[in-house]
Design a protein around this motif. Structure first.
Motif, mmCIF file in Angstrom:
data_model
loop_
_atom_site.group_PDB
_atom_site.id
_atom_site.type_symbol
_atom_site.label_atom_id
_atom_site.label_comp_id
_atom_site.label_asym_id
_atom_site.label_seq_id
_atom_site.Cartn_x
_atom_site.Cartn_y
_atom_site.Cartn_z
ATOM 1 N N ALA A 438 0.842 -1.203 0.000
ATOM 2 C CA ALA A 438 0.000 0.000 0.000
ATOM 3 C C ALA A 438 0.874 1.250 0.000
ATOM 4 C CB ALA A 438 -0.909 -0.001 1.229
ATOM 5 N N VAL A 439 0.413 2.287 -0.678
ATOM 6 C CA VAL A 439 1.171 3.542 -0.710
ATOM 7 C C VAL A 439 0.933 4.348 0.563
ATOM 8 C CG1 VAL A 439 1.210 3.646 -3.211
ATOM 9 C CG2 VAL A 439 -0.671 4.741 -1.975
ATOM 10 N N ARG A 440 -0.130 4.023 1.296
ATOM 11 C CA ARG A 440 -0.376 4.646 2.590
ATOM 12 C C ARG A 440 -1.478 3.863 3.289
ATOM 13 N NH1 ARG A 440 2.998 8.011 4.991
ATOM 14 N NH2 ARG A 440 3.243 9.066 2.972
ATOM 15 N N ASP A 441 -1.214 3.410 4.508
ATOM 16 C CA ASP A 441 -2.225 2.660 5.252
ATOM 17 C C ASP A 441 -1.969 2.814 6.744
ATOM 18 O OD1 ASP A 441 -4.430 1.146 5.679
ATOM 19 O OD2 ASP A 441 -3.711 -0.643 4.645
ATOM 20 N N GLY A 442 -3.042 2.939 7.500
ATOM 21 C CA GLY A 442 -2.904 3.184 8.928
ATOM 22 C C GLY A 442 -2.211 2.057 9.653
ATOM 23 N N MET A 443 -2.695 0.830 9.489
ATOM 24 C CA MET A 443 -2.087 -0.300 10.183
ATOM 25 C C MET A 443 -1.883 -1.471 9.226
ATOM 26 S SD MET A 443 -0.698 -1.432 12.781
ATOM 27 C CE MET A 443 -0.120 -3.060 13.234
ATOM 28 N N ASN A 444 -2.967 -2.113 8.803
ATOM 29 C CA ASN A 444 -2.985 -3.270 7.913
ATOM 30 C C ASN A 444 -2.532 -4.536 8.644
ATOM 31 O OD1 ASN A 444 -2.722 -5.157 5.736
ATOM 32 N ND2 ASN A 444 -2.698 -3.399 4.343
ATOM 33 N N LEU A 445 -3.494 -5.397 8.957
ATOM 34 C CA LEU A 445 -3.242 -6.619 9.720
ATOM 35 C C LEU A 445 -3.072 -7.849 8.835
ATOM 36 C CD1 LEU A 445 -5.791 -6.056 12.619
ATOM 37 C CD2 LEU A 445 -3.325 -5.726 12.672
ATOM 38 N N ILE A 446 -3.088 -7.658 7.522
ATOM 39 C CA ILE A 446 -2.930 -8.798 6.612
ATOM 40 C C ILE A 446 -1.625 -9.569 6.879
ATOM 41 C CG2 ILE A 446 -2.672 -9.469 4.189
ATOM 42 C CD1 ILE A 446 -5.521 -8.658 5.014
ATOM 43 N N PRO A 447 -0.469 -8.893 7.048
ATOM 44 C CA PRO A 447 0.762 -9.650 7.318
ATOM 45 C C PRO A 447 0.683 -10.478 8.598
ATOM 46 C CG PRO A 447 1.285 -7.392 6.696
ATOM 47 C CD PRO A 447 -0.187 -7.443 6.902
ATOM 48 N N TYR A 448 0.004 -9.956 9.628
ATOM 49 C CA TYR A 448 -0.130 -10.695 10.882
ATOM 50 C C TYR A 448 -0.955 -11.967 10.668
ATOM 51 C CZ TYR A 448 1.511 -6.544 13.494
ATOM 52 O OH TYR A 448 2.244 -5.502 13.997
ATOM 53 N N GLU A 449 -2.077 -11.817 9.944
ATOM 54 C CA GLU A 449 -2.921 -12.976 9.670
ATOM 55 C C GLU A 449 -2.159 -14.019 8.857
ATOM 56 O OE1 GLU A 449 -6.304 -11.435 7.655
ATOM 57 O OE2 GLU A 449 -7.249 -10.617 9.461
ATOM 58 N N TYR A 450 -1.372 -13.554 7.910
ATOM 59 C CA TYR A 450 -0.592 -14.459 7.061
ATOM 60 C C TYR A 450 0.400 -15.268 7.882
ATOM 61 C CZ TYR A 450 3.087 -15.848 3.768
ATOM 62 O OH TYR A 450 4.034 -16.548 3.067
ATOM 63 N N VAL A 451 1.101 -14.609 8.801
ATOM 64 C CA VAL A 451 2.124 -15.285 9.603
ATOM 65 C C VAL A 451 1.498 -16.383 10.463
ATOM 66 C CG1 VAL A 451 3.722 -14.966 11.540
ATOM 67 C CG2 VAL A 451 3.753 -13.358 9.625
ATOM 68 N N ILE A 452 0.380 -16.071 11.119
ATOM 69 C CA ILE A 452 -0.271 -17.075 11.967
ATOM 70 C C ILE A 452 -0.812 -18.223 11.125
ATOM 71 C CG2 ILE A 452 -2.160 -17.470 13.600
ATOM 72 C CD1 ILE A 452 0.153 -15.855 14.737
ATOM 73 N N SER A 453 -1.350 -17.901 9.955
ATOM 74 C CA SER A 453 -1.890 -18.952 9.077
ATOM 75 C C SER A 453 -0.784 -19.878 8.595
ATOM 76 C CB SER A 453 -2.607 -18.323 7.878
ATOM 77 O OG SER A 453 -3.681 -17.512 8.301
ATOM 78 N N ARG A 454 0.381 -19.329 8.297
ATOM 79 C CA ARG A 454 1.493 -20.171 7.825
ATOM 80 C C ARG A 454 2.016 -21.094 8.920
ATOM 81 N NH1 ARG A 454 2.971 -21.340 2.758
ATOM 82 N NH2 ARG A 454 5.200 -21.141 3.214
ATOM 83 N N GLN A 455 1.757 -20.718 10.180
ATOM 84 C CA GLN A 455 2.149 -21.620 11.266
ATOM 85 C C GLN A 455 1.308 -22.884 11.226
ATOM 86 O OE1 GLN A 455 4.739 -21.120 13.093
ATOM 87 N NE2 GLN A 455 4.543 -22.743 14.630
ATOM 88 N N GLY A 456 0.043 -22.704 10.788
ATOM 89 C CA GLY A 456 -0.823 -23.853 10.541
ATOM 90 C C GLY A 456 -1.174 -24.658 11.773
#
Length: 861
Positions: A438-456
């Protein structure tokens, strides 16, 4: 017409209606402290809600206010409404961090429009079953508030987009601003229906409700109020373009605690407060705070986290396992790069696609092996810019697929239809790398969700054929301009505008060794799993409690009108000086010591003309002619200036340069309070100050006989403050072994001999009067800044010593309502002069010229 839910609250409070549950019973008991008669809110001022009164509630309560309630709503075929908790709502998820012992009430709007005839029943049902208080906003007003001011003005500016033309966000529309204020007022009214101001904490969320703190603080001066901004806060150069910039800042400062995701956002806010309101912040024991009219407004910096329990619950669903198996087969033999973004202009989807196109061009070996799956969530806003983003995204995808696609291989898969949460989780699980550019975003939790999902989990490991004993791996490419970036130290950070750099980052992420990917994943997983939404909410709650701890012992006054309203909070013993009281004491006493600061006390601080007016000279002369008075002007200015200004005041004592020089009358010689054998240290300090003056436009050096002052009043506030801190440290270092003191004040850094301060003048005057047989029974000391606090401290200390009469009347008075060692205040120089006029009028005129000179003078030795 009053809503039935509104009146029913007070029926419950008065015991005239049955209580549905024990939890609501507690709320009902508290409402009786707000209501006087059913349906009417009391007009009592804040003093009516005494914090010293015993609380009616044992359980702690939190009122959470957001634009939308954490509920879903469905209308049945029979026209009845059905509601349930929205498990994806942050406002609902943060309950985990507040604990089961905290009773939570929600205030906000519903996503669905409710017919006016159903609003009363819906409101009553939501209050009884969910502890939610809905704010019903008329559709036209809501459109102006949300789609108008929030989305056309605040949201673009907070994301660094200026309305440079009518096509870019539109010009400022005053009617939209008025709608924004009106809706915030409606929210305030709803909070007032359920709040017990002595007990409840209020937590307001996001830019939709930025002026709400003013309405709540105006109604309840001691309300315990926190605010968290979930969007970026722009730099001062961008923010200052808002026509209502000061109103928004002052409204936020009516909170006790203001939260931001990153230090950058907090730094921009503090810079705006400095440049536009003249406020400076301080750091005390790790906490940032702004002093605002006697209140400390704390600043909280902590990024929000994800709801781990919910995400792991979705990972365990059989639907997730089935979807993962489906995607595994679909992308067999291919590496998946994943993007998950809203379809708006700030998420940079088209830039990401261009970077992927560049990757395929620069690295032909990746063709046929790497797939970019872009999930595009529906846009939250509306307008031409959203349509343009959609059009550009589809056009770019089609071009890339035509250029690099072949049978069985589609390089870019665009999913722009809504997905279930478990489906999105499944894409996370099978993706080798997640791209958030993103060129500008307040927080964005997508990376956090991705990391936990990859832990599986074990089931997903079995579905993917992964050995559970092998450490998990993941890769992140994130934009520098999103709020979560600083917390993801193992991610590849990119400038999303640099397409070549983003393409290389994609290639690097794919090319890292397995061990490197595992190490980065472990670092991220450790952080994300320990800093979840519960941790964030708990931390904010604890800081809010700490920030409100001294509310009970503060006296509060509300000042200002409209959105300029603010509360002055002062020590209970600090009160306004009554002119009648001091004149009465003046008449009763016989030996009086009067110490007067000049700048900011007898002359306005920012006045163009700095010399004393004829009125000031007349008042000072009148006081000096009374034989019972010893009057001193104590100033930081040099003695030549003071001699010139007060040349017509024969009997006036003058202390110059904060007390280094003094004389007891015009015809006396100047003396020094402290013997300073040499000023050789000036040769060390002055070159250092010159260096900073040359590099700081708007600064200057003021050379005094006893010291040196570096003044940056006309420099850029941020740069001047930064340079002042550097200069302070530099001077302390080079003068460490010299008999001098380095002090910082408002827009100055000063070097002067050790031991020199205005308190010396007060001590010496009182001691000498006592030695001469004139034990003071009246002391008046007036000043306006930090240097005068030494005088206040000296006369307070003298009250317990032999240099004052046991029955002495002591008046230490500061200018303005602010924290001070003085016990009294007057609002401004006008009130100071009016008070001094009252004293001069109370002098005995028939004695003024009949007393010998020897009795009039006090020799300062």
């Amino acid at each position: 017409m009053m809503s039935r839910s509104y009146t029913n609250l007070f029926e419950l409070a008065s015991g005239e209606a049955p209580l549905p549950s024990s939890g609501f019973s507690r709320a009902a008991k508290k409402l009786s402290r707000v209501a006087t008669v059913p349906g009417v809110l009391s007009e009592l001022d804040d003093e009516g809600f005494s914090s010293d009164a015993p609380s009616s509630v044992c359980q702690e309560r939190m009122i959470i206010v957001g634009n939308q309630l954490p509920l879903w709503a469905n209308k049945g075929p029979d026209g009845s409404w059905h509601f349930g908790w929205d498990e994806d709502s942050l406002l609902l998820q943060l309950r985990d961090g507040l604990g089961e012992d905290v009773e939570i009430t929600y205030v906000g709007c519903l996503r669905e429009e409710i017919d006016p005839k159903d609003q009363d029943d819906v409101a009553q049902s939501l209050l009884e079953n969910f502890r939610c208080v809905p704010a019903f906003i008329p559709p036209e007003l809501f459109s102006k508030y949300y789609h108008g001011f929030c989305k056309q003005h605040l949201w673009p500016v907070f994301h660094y987009m200026l309305p440079l033309s009518p096509d870019l966000g539109g010009r400022f529309d005053r009617s939209l601003w008025q709608a924004y204020v009106s809706v915030n007022k409606i929210f305030a009214d709803k909070v007032m229906e359920v709040i017990s101001p002595d007990d409840d904490f209020v937590w307001v969320h996001d830019y939709h409700l930025m002026v709400l703190p003013t309405f709540l603080r105006k109604r309840f001066n001691r309300v315990k109020l926190g605010f968290f901004l979930h969007s970026p806060f722009p730099s001062s150069e961008i923010y200052r373009t808002l026509p209502v910039r000061d109103d928004l800042l002052r409204a936020l400062l009516n909170s006790d605690l203001i939260g931001f995701h990153t230090f950058d956002y907090a730094r921009h806010f503090l810079s705006c407060c400095s440049r536009m309101l003249g406020l400076s912040y301080q750091s005390k024991r790790g906490y940032l705070g702004l002093e605002y009219y006697g209140r400390t407004v704390s600043i909280k910096i902590l990024p929000v986290g994800i709801h781990l329990k919910q995400l792991r619950k979705v990972l365990d669903l059989p639907e997730t396992e089935s979807k993962v198996a489906e995607l595994r087969d679909q992308f067999q033999g291919q590496t998946v790069l994943l993007g998950v973004d809203d379809m708006d202009i700030f998420k940079g989807i088209s830039l990401k696609l261009l970077a992927f196109e560049n990757l395929l061009m620069q690295h032909p070996e990746r063709r046929g092996k790497v797939v970019l799956v872009q999930i595009a969530n529906p846009a939250r806003g509306r307008g031409r810019d959203v349509l343009e983003v959609q059009s550009e995204t589809h056009t770019t995808r089609e071009r890339i697929n035509r250029k690099f696609g072949r049978s069985g291989y589609e390089p870019v898969i665009l999913i722009d239809s809504p997905l279930q949460f478990y489906e999105r989780i499944a894409y996370y699980v099978i993706s080798e790398c997640c791209l958030v550019t993103a060129v500008r975003d307040g927080m964005n939790l997508i990376p956090y969700e991705y990391v936990i999902s990859r832990q599986g989990n074990d089931k997903l490991n079995e579905t993917l054929g992964v050995n559970p004993s092998i450490p998990k791996k993941s890769m992140l490419v994130v934009s520098e301009f999103i709020g979560c970036s600083p917390s993801l130290s193992g991610a590849i950070r990119v400038n999303p505008w640099n397409i070549d750099a983003v393409a290389e980052a994609m290639d690097s992420a794919l090319g890292f060794s397995e061990a490197e990917k595992q190490m980065r994943h472990e670092k991220h997983y450790r952080y994300v799993s320990t800093h979840d939404v519960a941790y964030w909410a708990r931390s904010f709650w604890q800081d809010l409690e700490r920030s409100c701890r001294d509310h009970v012992r503060r006296r509060c006054w509300g000042i200002g009108f409209g959105l300029g309203f603010r509360v002055v909070a002062l020590d209970p013993n600090f009160r306004k000086l009554s002119i009648e009281h001091i004149v009465s004491a003046y008449k009763r006493t016989k030996k009086r010591a009067i110490l007067l600061d000049y700048d900011g006390t007898m002359a306005p601080q920012n006045s163009i003309s700095t010399s004393p007016s004829s009125e000031v000279i007349e008042i000072v002369n009148s006081l000096c002619q009374d034989p019972k008075n010893v009057v001193f002007v104590v100033s930081g200015r040099d003695r030549a200036t003071l001699t010139k200004w007060f040349s017509s005041c024969e009997e006036l004592g003058v202390a110059a340069e904060h007390g280094y020089f003094l004389r007891e009358s015009k015809n006396s010689e100047w003396e020094t309070c402290i013997a300073v054998p040499d000023f050789y240290w000036k040769q060390i300090a002055e070159p250092v100050m010159k260096l900073y003056t040359e590099t700081t436009d708007g600064s200057a050096i003021e050379t005094k006989e006893s010291g040196l002052v570096w003044n940056y009043q006309y420099a850029d506030p941020d740069f001047g403050s930064c340079q002042a801190k550097e200069l302070f440290d530099h001077l302390e270092s080079v003068l460490a072994n010299e008999p001098v003191t380095v002090k910082s004040g408002q827009n100055i850094v000063e070097v002067k001999p050790q031991g020199i301060n205005k308190g010396l003048v007060a001590d010496r005057l009182l001691t000498t009067m006592t030695e001469r047989g004139m034990l003071p029974d009246f002391v008046l000391c007036i000043g306006d800044d930090k240097s005068d606090e030494d005088m206040f401290e000296a006369i307070t200390r003298a009250m317990a010593g032999p240099s004052l009469s046991p029955v002495a009347e002591v008046f230490a008075c500061t200018v303005g309502r602010k924290p001070s060692k003085a016990r009294y205040f007057l609002e401004d120089t006008t009130e100071i002069l009016r008070m001094l006029q009252g004293l001069s009028a109370a002098s005995e005129p028939h004695l003024l010229k009949t007393v010998s000179k020897s009795f009039q003078k006090v020799v300062i030795e």
